[in-house]
Design an enzyme around this catalytic site. Structure first.
Site, PDB file in Angstrom:
ATOM      1  N   GLU A   1       0.813  -1.224   0.000  1.00 34.14           N
ATOM      2  CA  GLU A   1       0.000   0.000   0.000  1.00 34.14           C
ATOM      3  C   GLU A   1       0.845   1.272   0.000  1.00 34.14           C
ATOM      4  O   GLU A   1       0.662   2.168   0.829  1.00 34.14           O
ATOM      5  CB  GLU A   1      -0.969   0.001   1.180  1.00 34.14           C
ATOM      6  CG  GLU A   1      -2.021  -1.088   1.088  1.00 34.14           C
ATOM      7  CD  GLU A   1      -3.097  -0.983   2.159  1.00 34.14           C
ATOM      8  OE1 GLU A   1      -2.951  -0.158   3.083  1.00 34.14           O
ATOM      9  OE2 GLU A   1      -4.083  -1.734   2.076  1.00 34.14           O
TER      10      GLU A   1
ATOM     11  N   GLU B   1      -5.344  -8.473   0.475  1.00 33.33           N
ATOM     12  CA  GLU B   1      -6.120  -8.078   1.658  1.00 33.33           C
ATOM     13  C   GLU B   1      -7.561  -7.833   1.250  1.00 33.33           C
ATOM     14  O   GLU B   1      -7.830  -7.255   0.202  1.00 33.33           O
ATOM     15  CB  GLU B   1      -5.590  -6.792   2.313  1.00 33.33           C
ATOM     16  CG  GLU B   1      -4.289  -6.914   3.057  1.00 33.33           C
ATOM     17  CD  GLU B   1      -3.898  -5.610   3.765  1.00 33.33           C
ATOM     18  OE1 GLU B   1      -4.801  -4.813   4.120  1.00 33.33           O
ATOM     19  OE2 GLU B   1      -2.691  -5.389   3.943  1.00 33.33           O
TER      20      GLU B   1
END
Length: 477
Positions: A170, A378
């Site tokens: 991320e 995720e």
């Protein structure tokens, strides 16, 4: 497309779950580990919910065998975890901490002994504080070689046992909060610094992938991108333009660079006019072209809806970090776009939209644009879980995960090459900004913001549900 008979999940689909070192390990200063930027940042009053930090977290460092045994009981096929850079290199470079490497040796071997595929994340935000102090971390090109040396150390140590690797987790979310909202280290608000540091991170990512090809030639590697597909609020052309702007600035800026080694032209020109475009030096584009991944890692939680934002319009709005539903504020870039509540979607207590079909849409967009396999690294629901009568009846989590997995199956039928699915998360863990109240796991951990309690593990209802999903390779959905 409507599929009367959706395809089954692939035979060797990686049914997994995920975590991050700082959020679970604890042992923040044990066995030679050096401090990370989060060890320092969380000590600043007001930066985290009720001052929570990862000094103990859920004590995975001392309880990993217990946790892996639970993974094996569930039947996990894959477990994504991250290595703490300062646990291996206490000062970010120089002397190696053998005890740190030994811990991950033990974790990997324990996973493999239970037939669980390790998925190793190289960087999940815990930058060594020593490198931040020395040269500002990702604001210096010095980090490219230091990160590469760290990565090569792990490739050489674990490459014989680990097939799947994630470079940066991320990057978009972490750098946005580090340099735009000031909610992550280094805690500044400066768009020029944001784009400069982000460019250096792209270079570090590409260099790590280039080295990976040499040291782990049979492995697979890619970044994990926090992907929130954009929607327009309406079919009004100005909203469509805002949506296009959002896709370019919030998604394609990263995905184009990861997959093609180039920046999208329209946002780059816009940043040049603003004086925010990153500095591109000789050799940069050649290196970036060498960083093409084997897969695109997708961390998906929500879609975001956009509308026109005038030049004197909305800028940064307050983010809901308390779980008090309805406190999220509109945010945007004046003259470019602003966020808007989607009237067709419900939200979590943290005001994140719940949009299973949005996951399918995102998977299709990536597949059509980049023609690469996708690995969902995720996906999950954070909520206020409560223990009642010795268990956690988290039917809301089951509903969330089931609906998203059903859309994964639809996406596979559409033609998406989906490698696997890692839920967030296996056990409850520390949320970076939300403490321990926001729980994601299949396994409840008995602790809160005020007390570590006994850290006892308790299987939630969702544990048994996912166990059955894995056992049937998704047919029980």
């Amino acid at each position: 497309m409507i599929h009367q008979h959706p395809e089954s999940f692939p035979k060797h689909f990686l049914w997994g779950s995920a975590s991050a070192a700082y959020q679970i390990e604890g042992a923040w200063n044990e066995d030679g580990k050096g401090p990370s930027v989060w060890d320092v940042f969380t000590k600043i009053p007001g930066k985290t919910f009720k001052g929570t930090n990862g000094e103990i977290a859920v004590d995975h460092y001392h309880r990993f065998k217990e946790d892996v045994a639970l993974m094996a009981e569930m039947g996990l096929k894959a477990y994504r975890f991250s290595v703490s850079w300062p646990r291996v290199f206490p000062k970010g470079k120089g002397e190696i901490n053998e005890a740190g490497l030994a811990f991950y040796d033990s974790l990997i071997d324990e996973l493999l002994s239970h037939h669980i595929e390790p998925v190793l994340t190289l960087y999940h935000w815990d930058l060594p504080q020593a490198l931040m102090d020395e040269y500002g971390g990702f604001e210096s090109r010095n980090i490219i070689e230091d990160f590469n040396h760290y990565c090569i150390t792990l490739y050489k140590r674990f490459g014989d046992r680990v097939k799947y690797w994630v470079t940066l987790n991320e990057q978009n979310y972490n750098f946005n909060h580090g340099f735009i909202t000031a909610m992550h280290p280094p805690g500044v608000k400066d768009r020029k610094r944001f784009y400069e540091a982000n460019h250096i991170a792209f270079l570090a990512n590409a260099k790590a992938i280039e080295s990976f090809r040499e040291y782990v030639p049979e492995g697979k590697i890619g970044p994990s991108f926090a992907y929130s597909p954009a929607y327009p609020l309406s079919s009004h052309p100005e909203d469509i333009l805002a949506f296009e702007n959002a896709e370019e600035f919030t998604n394609n800026w990263w995905l184009d660079m990861y997959c093609w080694g180039t920046y999208p032209q329209i946002p780059f020109r816009c940043l040049e006019k603003q004086g925010w475009a990153p500095t591109i030096e000789a050799g940069d584009m050649d290196l970036l072209a060498k960083g093409k991944p084997d897969f695109v890692g997708v961390n998906y939680y929500q879609t975001i809806t956009y509308e026109r934002n005038p030049l004197d319009g909305v800028s940064e709005g307050k983010m809901n970090t308390t779980g008090q539903k309805g406190t999220n504020q509109e945010t945007g870039i004046p003259g470019v776009f602003k966020t808007k509540k989607n009237p067709h979607l419900t939200t979590s207590n943290w005001d994140w939209t719940i949009d299973p079909i949005g996951l399918r849409i995102g998977l299709r967009r990536i597949t059509s644009r980049y023609q690469l396999p996708v690995f969902i690294t995720e996906n999950g629901l954070g909520e206020f879980d409560k223990v009642e009568d010795g268990t956690v009846q988290d039917d809301y989590r089951i509903d969330y995960l089931r609906s998203h997995l059903e859309q994964c199956r639809q996406a596979i039928s559409d033609g998406v090459d989906l490698i696997g699915y890692c839920s967030w998360s296996f056990t409850d863990l520390l949320s970076w900004l939300n403490g321990y109240q926001k729980r994601y796991g299949f396994v409840y951990v008995n602790r809160d913001e005020e007390s570590t309690s006994d850290l006892k593990r308790l299987k939630k209802k969702s544990f048994y549900w996912y166990q059955d999903v894995i056992k049937t390779n998704g047919e029980s959905l």
